[in-house]
Design a protein around this motif. Structure first.
Motif, PDB file in Angstrom:
ATOM      1  N   UNK A   1       2.100  -5.397  -4.860  1.00 57.65           N
ATOM      2  CA  UNK A   1       1.395  -4.191  -4.433  1.00 57.65           C
ATOM      3  C   UNK A   1       2.367  -3.058  -4.148  1.00 57.65           C
ATOM      4  N   UNK A   2       1.765  -1.914  -3.923  1.00 56.15           N
ATOM      5  CA  UNK A   2       2.530  -0.742  -3.504  1.00 56.15           C
ATOM      6  C   UNK A   2       1.771  -0.089  -2.356  1.00 56.15           C
ATOM      7  N   UNK A   3       2.513   0.620  -1.521  1.00 57.82           N
ATOM      8  CA  UNK A   3       1.892   1.266  -0.363  1.00 57.82           C
ATOM      9  C   UNK A   3       0.897   2.325  -0.818  1.00 57.82           C
ATOM     10  N   UNK A   4      -0.193   2.429  -0.060  1.00 59.01           N
ATOM     11  CA  UNK A   4      -1.225   3.425  -0.341  1.00 59.01           C
ATOM     12  C   UNK A   4      -1.563   4.106   0.992  1.00 59.01           C
ATOM     13  N   UNK A   5      -1.659   5.424   0.998  1.00 55.31           N
ATOM     14  CA  UNK A   5      -1.846   6.187   2.229  1.00 55.31           C
ATOM     15  C   UNK A   5      -3.064   5.761   3.039  1.00 55.31           C
ATOM     16  N   UNK A   6      -4.190   5.522   2.412  1.00 54.73           N
ATOM     17  CA  UNK A   6      -5.391   5.201   3.178  1.00 54.73           C
ATOM     18  C   UNK A   6      -5.805   3.728   3.104  1.00 54.73           C
TER      19      UNK A   6
END
Length: 185
Positions: A64-69
């Motif tokens: 995965x990758x970071x997502x703001x929300x």
């Protein structure tokens, strides 16, 4: 139901090994665990998913990758369409140069598997082989010996699907006979 982890290249499918392996795992009622990507992962999962009457599930440990929300979201292209149960982990892929103690999603792949089968692959596969040995997971490598350069010396490398089948059945306590079919010698 035992979970059989199949590790291998994220680029090369190695269908002569992965396809009969995925079919065999499905036909024997095991769950399949992969890294949910392309290459060996999609090849073995495709064969697993297309096996008539299968009882197990295709589990994919998704990078995965970071997502703001939403916190974390799957990396583009993950999971492949043959994963029944995608598990998104915030753990990163193993970074180049990271220490052997650095936590990454390879730990989830190996620690969740009851038996680890490694097909030829790159540095990620090599890391998973090392982790399987470190955590005393039953491990067997399937493919040409030359494709496993850099594996620890005690690694068990075979070129026969029959030998992998016997290994898995012995490790999972199954008393049934080895299925039909074999990979190239």
């Amino acid at each position: 139901m035992a979970i059989i982890g199949v590790m291998g290249s994220g680029k090369d499918e190695w269908p002569e090994w992965a396809t009969p392996l995925g079919t065999w795992i499905a036909s024997h009622g095991f769950d399949l665990l992969t890294g949910a990507g392309q290459g060996v992962m999609v090849s073995v999962a495709r064969a697993f998913a297309s096996t008539p009457g299968r009882r197990g599930r295709s589990i994919g440990i998704v990078p995965s990758e970071a997502h703001a929300s939403r916190g974390f979201v799957p990396v583009a292209g993950y999971p492949n369409p043959f994963v029944d149960l995608p598990i998104v982990t915030p753990l990163p892929r193993k970074e180049v140069g990271a220490s052997d103690d650095a936590l990454n999603r390879n730990h989830v792949n190996v620690l969740t598997s009851d038996v680890v089968i490694a097909l030829p692959g790159g540095r990620g596969t090599l890391d998973e082989i090392r982790l399987a040995m470190r955590f005393a997971k039953p491990l067997i490598c399937l493919g040409p010996v030359g494709a496993f350069e850099g594996v620890p010396p005690r690694s068990h490398i075979v070129q026969s699907l029959d030998r992998v089948q016997a290994f898995v059945l012995a490790q999972t306590g199954r008393m049934e006979g080895v299925g039909s079919g074999s990979a190239p010698p």
